[in-house]
Design an enzyme around this catalytic site. Structure first.
Site, PDB file in Angstrom:
ATOM      1  N   ASP A   1      -7.667  -7.201   1.448  1.00 31.37           N
ATOM      2  CA  ASP A   1      -6.716  -7.292   2.558  1.00 31.37           C
ATOM      3  C   ASP A   1      -7.415  -6.699   3.756  1.00 31.37           C
ATOM      4  O   ASP A   1      -8.314  -5.873   3.598  1.00 31.37           O
ATOM      5  CB  ASP A   1      -5.448  -6.473   2.281  1.00 31.37           C
ATOM      6  CG  ASP A   1      -5.684  -4.990   2.528  1.00 31.37           C
ATOM      7  OD1 ASP A   1      -6.309  -4.342   1.676  1.00 31.37           O
ATOM      8  OD2 ASP A   1      -5.304  -4.488   3.600  1.00 31.37           O
TER       9      ASP A   1
ATOM     10  N   GLN B   1     -11.664   6.802  -5.421  1.00 29.25           N
ATOM     11  CA  GLN B   1     -12.163   7.392  -4.168  1.00 29.25           C
ATOM     12  C   GLN B   1     -13.569   7.945  -4.422  1.00 29.25           C
ATOM     13  O   GLN B   1     -14.233   7.487  -5.332  1.00 29.25           O
ATOM     14  CB  GLN B   1     -11.190   8.466  -3.649  1.00 29.25           C
ATOM     15  CG  GLN B   1      -9.864   7.894  -3.116  1.00 29.25           C
ATOM     16  CD  GLN B   1     -10.020   7.133  -1.790  1.00 29.25           C
ATOM     17  OE1 GLN B   1     -11.015   7.257  -1.074  1.00 29.25           O
ATOM     18  NE2 GLN B   1      -9.014   6.305  -1.465  1.00 29.25           N
TER      19      GLN B   1
ATOM     20  N   ASP C   1       0.871  -1.166   0.000  1.00 28.90           N
ATOM     21  CA  ASP C   1       0.000   0.000   0.000  1.00 28.90           C
ATOM     22  C   ASP C   1       0.915   1.225   0.000  1.00 28.90           C
ATOM     23  O   ASP C   1       2.064   1.166   0.432  1.00 28.90           O
ATOM     24  CB  ASP C   1      -0.944  -0.025   1.211  1.00 28.90           C
ATOM     25  CG  ASP C   1      -2.088   0.968   1.057  1.00 28.90           C
ATOM     26  OD1 ASP C   1      -2.141   1.679   0.022  1.00 28.90           O
ATOM     27  OD2 ASP C   1      -2.938   1.056   1.968  1.00 28.90           O
TER      28      ASP C   1
HETATM   29  N1  PRF Z   1      -6.380   4.031   0.321  1.00 27.47           N
HETATM   30  C1  PRF Z   1      -5.182   3.379   0.496  1.00 27.47           C
HETATM   31  N2  PRF Z   1      -5.085   2.325   1.314  1.00 27.47           N
HETATM   32  C2  PRF Z   1      -6.187   1.914   1.984  1.00 27.47           C
HETATM   33  C3  PRF Z   1      -7.434   2.533   1.837  1.00 27.47           C
HETATM   34  C4  PRF Z   1      -7.541   3.666   0.949  1.00 27.47           C
HETATM   35  O1  PRF Z   1      -8.583   4.282   0.758  1.00 27.47           O
HETATM   36  C5  PRF Z   1      -8.321   1.861   2.679  1.00 27.47           C
HETATM   37  C6  PRF Z   1      -9.749   2.141   2.894  1.00 27.47           C
HETATM   38  N3  PRF Z   1     -10.449   1.113   3.494  1.00 27.47           N
HETATM   39  C7  PRF Z   1      -7.590   0.840   3.292  1.00 27.47           C
HETATM   40  N4  PRF Z   1      -6.309   0.890   2.864  1.00 27.47           N
HETATM   41  N5  PRF Z   1      -4.113   3.792  -0.167  1.00 27.47           N
END
Ligand code: PRF
Length: 376
Positions: free
Chosen positions: A271, A194, A92
Site C-alpha cells: 500500500d 520491525q 492499519d
Molecule cells: N507500521 C505500521 N504501519 C505502517 C508502517 C509501519 O512500520 C509503515 C512503514 N513504512 C507504513 N505504514 N503499523
C-alpha cells in the site's frame, strides 16, 4: 482467511497467489489503494470498482478513530457498510500514523499517549484498545499495534523498540482471543516485523513474528527515508525467514520500481499514498516514466494522457487539457490524475502476476524498471 500459492518465478523469489476472505478473493501480488478516512481521495466507489478494480483497499485506524469516531462506525454496521464498499478492507493499526501525524506523543510500555492532529485533544492507544477499535471498524485484515522507528535510528533505540513491539504483539493476540467478532465474517490478524535497518534485529524480529503463527505477516519500518538498496536488503532477509505459505505485506511501499523489486524478493501485498497523493500534485506514473503534468511542455500536447489506455481517463482527456486543469486548480484535474495513477499501479501488479504465472517475471521486471526510470 486462506492463502494459496499458485506459482513461483524460477528466476526470483516472486510468487503469485490468492487470498480468500469473507469479502472475496485477493489476487496477489496486490496493491491496495489508500482510503485513509473512509474514502480513496477523489474517487467514487463506483469508479474504484469498475475502472480501477482492486480486490482490497486500506483504511487507517488512527484517522477513523478520530473521525467519524468508532461509535458512528459501529452504528453504521462497520466500515464496509458506512462507505458502501463490499470488497476487502485492511486497516492499519495507527502504529505509524500516531508517530507521523500526532503531536506530543509519549511512548511507554502501556501504549502511546498523543494529541490529535485535528483538535489537539489527548488520546491513548494501547495494543488492547487498538484491537477493539479494529474489531468495530470491521476490516477483513487488521494489523498489530507497533512502533515504526524513524530513519536513521540509533541501534539501541531500535532494539528496545523492537522488543516492545514484540511484547505489544503478544498483548494484541491475547486481547483478540478475548474480543468477539462484531460482524458475521472473520478478521485476519497480521503481526509486523520491525528492527530498523539492522540485519540482526530484522532477523530476530522476523523469527519472533514467524513464531506467532499468524495467517499473514507484515514488514514495517521501511521506506522511512533509507536508501532503496537498504530497504531491499532488509526485505530480502525478512522474506527468507517469514513462512512461505503465508502472505507477506510490505507496509507503505512505494514507487512502481520499489514494488517490482520487492515482489522479486517475495512480497505479496503493498500500500502507499504515492499514486494518490502525487496525483494531486500533478505527478503521473506511466510504463515509460513519470510525467509532471504542470510542466509547460504539455501546454499544447493534445495527445491522450496515456496511450496504454488502462482506465477511461487515459484516452478521454489530453495532456494539454489535464495540464490546464492543474493550472487553474480545478478539482477534476486531481480526480483524473488519481484515477490514472491508481489504474496504472493496479495494472502493474496484475502484469507482474501474469508474468509470474508465465514464469518470465524476472526478464519482464528488469525491462519495466529500465523503462519506468525516466522523467518524460
Ligand atoms: N507500521 C505500521 N504501519 C505502517 C508502517 C509501519 O512500520 C509503515 C512503514 N513504512 C507504513 N505504514 N503499523
Amino acid at each position: 482467511m486462506n492463502f494459496h500459492r499458485l506459482a513461483k518465478d524460477p528466476n526470483s523469489k516472486a510468487r503469485a497467489g490468492e487470498i480468500t476472505t469473507g469479502h472475496g478473493k485477493i489476487k496477489t501480488p496486490i496493491f491496495m489503494p489508500v482510503g485513509t478516512v473512509a474514502s480513496v481521495k477523489g474517487v467514487h466507489q463506483r469508479e474504484l470498482k469498475n475502472d480501477i478494480n482492486p480486490d482490497i483497499i486500506l483504511g487507517n485506524t488512527y484517522h477513523l478513530y478520530l473521525r467519524p469516531q468508532t461509535p458512528i462506525l459501529e452504528k453504521a454496521g462497520g466500515l464496509h457498510k458506512f462507505m458502501n464498499w463490499d470488497r476487502n478492507i485492511l486497516t492499519d493499526s495507527g502504529g505509524y500514523q500516531v508517530y507521523s501525524l500526532s503531536a506530543n506523543r509519549k511512548i511507554k510500555e502501556e501504549g502511546v499517549k498523543f494529541k490529535s492532529h485535528i483538535d489537539g485533544s489527548t488520546h491513548i492507544f494501547t495494543p488492547e484498545n487498538v484491537m477493539e477499535i479494529q474489531r468495530t471498524i470491521g476490516a477483513d485484515i487488521i494489523m498489530a499495534f507497533d512502533e515504526c522507528t524513524p530513519y536513521p535510528c540509533d541501534y539501541n533505540y531500535a532494539k528496545r523498540s523492537m522488543h516492545m513491539t514484540h511484547r505489544w504483539l503478544d498483548r494484541c493476540i491475547n486481547h483478540l482471543e478475548k474480543t468477539p467478532l462484531k460482524y458475521d465474517y472473520n478478521q485476519a490478524f497480521f503481526p509486523i516485523v520491525q528492527g530498523s535497518t539492522y540485519k540482526d534485529l530484522r532477523q530476530q524480529s522476523a523469527e519472533y513474528i514467524a513464531n506467532s503463527d499468524a495467517v499473514g505477516n507484515a514488514i514495517g519500518g521501511l521506506s522511512v527515508g533509507e536508501p532503496a538498496e537498504e530497504m531491499y536488503a532488509m526485505t530480502d532477509i525478512v522474506c527468507d525467514i517469514l513462512p512461505e505459505d503465508k502472505p507477506r505485506y510490505l507496509m507503505g511501499v512505494g514507487t512502481p520500481i520499489n514494488i517490482l523489486e520487492n515482489i522479486a524478493l517475495g512480497v505479496d501485498m503493498f500500500d502507499c499514498v504515492m499514486p494518490t497523493r502525487n496525483a494531486r500534485n500533478g505527478m503521473l506514473f506511466t510504463a515509460h516514466g513519470t510525467i509532471n503534468i504542470k510542466n509547460r511542455k504539455w501546454a499544447d500536447d493534445f495527445s491522450p494522457i496515456d496511450d496504454m489506455a488502462i482506465t477511461f481517463v487515459d484516452t478521454e482527456y489530453s495532456k494539454a487539457y489535464l495540464r490546464h486543469l492543474f493550472t487553474v486548480n480545478e478539482l477534476l484535474g486531481k480526480q483524473i490524475a488519481t484515477i490514472h495513477n491508481l489504474g496504472f499501479y493496479l495494472w502493474l501488479v496484475r502484469e507482474a502476476r501474469k508474468h509470474i504465472l508465465q514464469g518470465n517475471f524476472r526478464t519482464w521486471k528488469d525491462k519495466m524498471i529500465k523503462q519506468m526510470d525516466k522523467r518524460l
